[in-house]
Scaffold this motif. Structure first.
Motif, PDB file in Angstrom:
ATOM      1  N   LEU A 158       0.920  -1.233  -0.100  1.00  0.00           N
ATOM      2  CA  LEU A 158      -0.131   0.053   0.139  1.00  0.00           C
ATOM      3  C   LEU A 158       0.835   1.427   0.080  1.00  0.00           C
ATOM      4  N   GLY A 159       1.952   1.222   0.007  1.00  0.00           N
ATOM      5  CA  GLY A 159       2.974   2.287   0.064  1.00  0.00           C
ATOM      6  C   GLY A 159       3.700   2.648   1.580  1.00  0.00           C
ATOM      7  N   SER A 160       4.189   3.638   1.749  1.00  0.00           N
ATOM      8  CA  SER A 160       4.879   4.032   3.011  1.00  0.00           C
ATOM      9  C   SER A 160       4.524   5.263   3.398  1.00  0.00           C
ATOM     10  N   GLU A 161       4.706   5.401   4.830  1.00  0.00           N
ATOM     11  CA  GLU A 161       4.574   6.698   5.731  1.00  0.00           C
ATOM     12  C   GLU A 161       5.580   7.037   6.463  1.00  0.00           C
ATOM     13  N   PRO A 162       6.308   8.006   6.407  1.00  0.00           N
ATOM     14  CA  PRO A 162       7.162   8.488   7.353  1.00  0.00           C
ATOM     15  C   PRO A 162       6.614   8.694   8.839  1.00  0.00           C
ATOM     16  N   TYR A 163       7.331   8.647   9.860  1.00  0.00           N
ATOM     17  CA  TYR A 163       7.134   9.159  11.245  1.00  0.00           C
ATOM     18  C   TYR A 163       7.386  10.415  11.496  1.00  0.00           C
ATOM     19  N   HIS A 164       6.697  11.217  12.214  1.00  0.00           N
ATOM     20  CA  HIS A 164       7.082  12.481  12.562  1.00  0.00           C
ATOM     21  C   HIS A 164       7.019  12.562  14.134  1.00  0.00           C
ATOM     22  N   LEU A 165       7.821  13.748  14.347  1.00  0.00           N
ATOM     23  CA  LEU A 165       7.728  14.230  15.976  1.00  0.00           C
ATOM     24  C   LEU A 165       6.388  15.038  16.364  1.00  0.00           C
ATOM     25  N   PHE A 166       5.781  14.510  17.048  1.00  0.00           N
ATOM     26  CA  PHE A 166       4.612  15.348  17.429  1.00  0.00           C
ATOM     27  C   PHE A 166       4.960  15.884  18.932  1.00  0.00           C
ATOM     28  N   VAL A 167       4.623  17.253  18.757  1.00  0.00           N
ATOM     29  CA  VAL A 167       5.156  18.191  19.894  1.00  0.00           C
ATOM     30  C   VAL A 167       3.788  19.247  20.197  1.00  0.00           C
ATOM     31  N   HIS A 168       3.902  19.652  21.493  1.00  0.00           N
ATOM     32  CA  HIS A 168       2.819  20.574  21.913  1.00  0.00           C
ATOM     33  C   HIS A 168       3.060  21.798  21.194  1.00  0.00           C
ATOM     34  N   SER A 169       1.928  22.517  20.752  1.00  0.00           N
ATOM     35  CA  SER A 169       1.702  23.540  19.657  1.00  0.00           C
ATOM     36  C   SER A 169       2.614  25.038  20.321  1.00  0.00           C
ATOM     37  N   ASP A 170       2.569  24.765  21.915  1.00  0.00           N
ATOM     38  CA  ASP A 170       3.383  25.911  22.446  1.00  0.00           C
ATOM     39  C   ASP A 170       4.862  25.609  22.621  1.00  0.00           C
ATOM     40  N   PRO A 239       3.192   8.011  13.100  1.00  0.00           N
ATOM     41  CA  PRO A 239       3.118   8.142  11.503  1.00  0.00           C
ATOM     42  C   PRO A 239       2.596   9.407  11.298  1.00  0.00           C
ATOM     43  N   ARG A 240       2.998  10.159  10.138  1.00  0.00           N
ATOM     44  CA  ARG A 240       2.805  11.494   9.705  1.00  0.00           C
ATOM     45  C   ARG A 240       1.120  11.637   9.779  1.00  0.00           C
ATOM     46  N   GLY A 241       0.354  10.698   9.232  1.00  0.00           N
ATOM     47  CA  GLY A 241      -1.128  11.002   9.260  1.00  0.00           C
ATOM     48  C   GLY A 241      -2.144  10.788  10.026  1.00  0.00           C
ATOM     49  N   LEU A 242      -1.444  10.515  11.418  1.00  0.00           N
ATOM     50  CA  LEU A 242      -2.334  10.147  12.657  1.00  0.00           C
ATOM     51  C   LEU A 242      -3.339  11.049  12.803  1.00  0.00           C
ATOM     52  N   PRO A 260      18.196   9.431   8.742  1.00  0.00           N
ATOM     53  CA  PRO A 260      17.310   8.376   8.578  1.00  0.00           C
ATOM     54  C   PRO A 260      15.991   8.105   9.474  1.00  0.00           C
ATOM     55  N   ALA A 261      14.877   8.620   8.801  1.00  0.00           N
ATOM     56  CA  ALA A 261      13.619   8.692   9.596  1.00  0.00           C
ATOM     57  C   ALA A 261      12.912   7.416   9.584  1.00  0.00           C
ATOM     58  N   PRO A 262      12.353   7.093  10.581  1.00  0.00           N
ATOM     59  CA  PRO A 262      11.478   5.703  10.658  1.00  0.00           C
ATOM     60  C   PRO A 262      10.360   5.963   9.639  1.00  0.00           C
ATOM     61  N   VAL A 263      10.255   4.728   8.968  1.00  0.00           N
ATOM     62  CA  VAL A 263       9.213   4.595   7.807  1.00  0.00           C
ATOM     63  C   VAL A 263       8.321   3.492   8.037  1.00  0.00           C
ATOM     64  N   LEU A 291      -6.184   4.020   1.034  1.00  0.00           N
ATOM     65  CA  LEU A 291      -4.895   4.063   1.611  1.00  0.00           C
ATOM     66  C   LEU A 291      -3.949   4.838   0.697  1.00  0.00           C
ATOM     67  N   LYS A 292      -3.568   4.316  -0.507  1.00  0.00           N
ATOM     68  CA  LYS A 292      -2.772   4.590  -1.314  1.00  0.00           C
ATOM     69  C   LYS A 292      -2.900   6.334  -1.529  1.00  0.00           C
ATOM     70  N   ASP A 293      -4.087   7.114  -1.661  1.00  0.00           N
ATOM     71  CA  ASP A 293      -4.314   8.283  -1.850  1.00  0.00           C
ATOM     72  C   ASP A 293      -4.354   9.023  -0.836  1.00  0.00           C
ATOM     73  N   ASN A 294      -4.915   8.527   0.598  1.00  0.00           N
ATOM     74  CA  ASN A 294      -5.191   9.451   1.573  1.00  0.00           C
ATOM     75  C   ASN A 294      -4.002   9.270   2.834  1.00  0.00           C
ATOM     76  N   ILE A 295      -3.624   8.107   2.809  1.00  0.00           N
ATOM     77  CA  ILE A 295      -2.531   7.742   4.112  1.00  0.00           C
ATOM     78  C   ILE A 295      -1.102   7.681   3.813  1.00  0.00           C
ATOM     79  N   VAL A 296      -0.740   6.623   2.861  1.00  0.00           N
ATOM     80  CA  VAL A 296       0.543   6.539   2.544  1.00  0.00           C
ATOM     81  C   VAL A 296       0.690   6.906   1.054  1.00  0.00           C
ATOM     82  N   GLY A 297       2.179   7.149   0.642  1.00  0.00           N
ATOM     83  CA  GLY A 297       2.514   7.518  -0.522  1.00  0.00           C
ATOM     84  C   GLY A 297       4.005   7.165  -0.851  1.00  0.00           C
TER      85      GLY A 297
END
Length: 297
Positions: A158-170, A239-242, A260-263, A291-297
């Motif tokens: 279905l493709g791949s999706e990178p992981y991002h760091l999620f932080v508080h907006s402040d 995951p980026r799209g969480l 090297p980012a987790p994917v 999934l290919k169009d909206n979550i992974v790429g």
């Protein structure tokens, strides 16, 4: 062999208790014991060792279980195929997905699917054992992390999706365009426990990059992790799209991680030997497209 007796055998195999198995089948315990003895006589080998009140599976019983799962599924497939042929009715599709994807990403697809195909029932279970659920014939279709090739399965990448760091907006990091993996050593993190798929994937990348993460809290729930980040307890790697759906629920900013980012790599799987009716095919096509169009790429 009568599939009814095979069903009786499976009930005892799962319960390891004749009385409980009989209750689950809605028959008497003597009747169940008699049917098991008839099956053992037919096969010429004991299927269970009865030691006092304890029941243990014999080697012959374990061997029969391996084939019994396939026999019962073949019977269900045959009935489903003929029912669909004769009546044109659409049944229920069962689907196994990862917990975080179910809670945060796939519900909009299910709404669209139900609107388009109101006659098709959909049963979705949340599990990290996606491939095991498919192989055990407990679900029709599964969506999970890409595994090694298995001849028993049809595996659709279905493709791949990178992981991002999620932080508080402040957070002072919220304005960053990207962050390196090495910089994550300085961050207090809230994460899944070790042994969870996402955590193990991230840890493997960090070990290879000689990066050591510091976790201040662990929880098995994606929703809990996001709430902890929103409360300022720590950052998390997801995951980026969480948070693609309803991002306003949390005061969280996503920051891409540089190589090297987790994917994570996702795949859709179903049993190669299983009958796939029109309902399953329809859902499969929708899942792949969505999934290919909206979550992974």
């Amino acid at each position: 062999m009568d599939t009814r007796n095979i069903s009786y055998f499976m009930a005892v195999y799962e319960q390891l208790h004749f009385t409980k198995a009989a209750e689950s089948l809605g028959i008497s315990q003597p009747t169940l014991s008699q049917q098991i003895r008839l099956l053992e006589a037919e096969l010429g080998a004991p299927l269970f060792d009865r030691i006092g009140k304890k029941v243990a599976v014999t080697e012959a019983g374990r061997l029969l279980h391996h084939y019994a799962v396939k026999m019962l599924q073949a019977e269900r497939d045959a009935r489903s195929a003929i029912k669909e042929l004769l009546s044109g009715q659409r049944g229920t599709v069962s689907l196994a997905v990862l917990p975080s994807d179910l809670d945060f990403q796939l519900v909009p697809l299910f709404v669209q699917f139900k609107q388009k195909f109101p006659d098709i029932g959909l049963k979705v279970i949340s599990t990290i054992q996606v491939h095991e659920e498919v192989l055990a014939h407990k679900v029709d279709i599964g969506i999970g992390l890409q595994g090694s090739l298995d001849k028993r399965l049809v595996q659709e990448p279905l493709g791949s999706e990178p992981y991002h760091l999620f932080v508080h907006s402040d957070s002072e990091l919220a304005g960053r365009k990207e962050i390196s993996l090495a910089e994550l050593e300085e961050q207090a993190l809230v994460m899944y426990p070790k042994g969870y798929l996402g955590r193990d994937l991230i840890d493997e990348v960090c070990v290879n990059a000689r990066v050591e993460l510091t976790t201040v809290m662990e929880t098995s729930s994606a929703n809990s992790l996001l709430q902890l980040v929103s409360a300022g307890v720590g950052a998390t790697i997801q995951p980026r799209g969480l948070l693609r759906q309803h991002p306003e629920r949390y005061r969280i900013t996503r920051i891409p991680i540089t190589e090297p980012a987790p994917v994570r790599r996702l795949e859709l799987v179903y049993h190669a030997d299983r009958f796939i009716g029109s309902s399953q095919r329809q859902l499969t096509d929708w899942l792949i497209h969505f999934l290919k169009d909206n979550i992974v790429g």
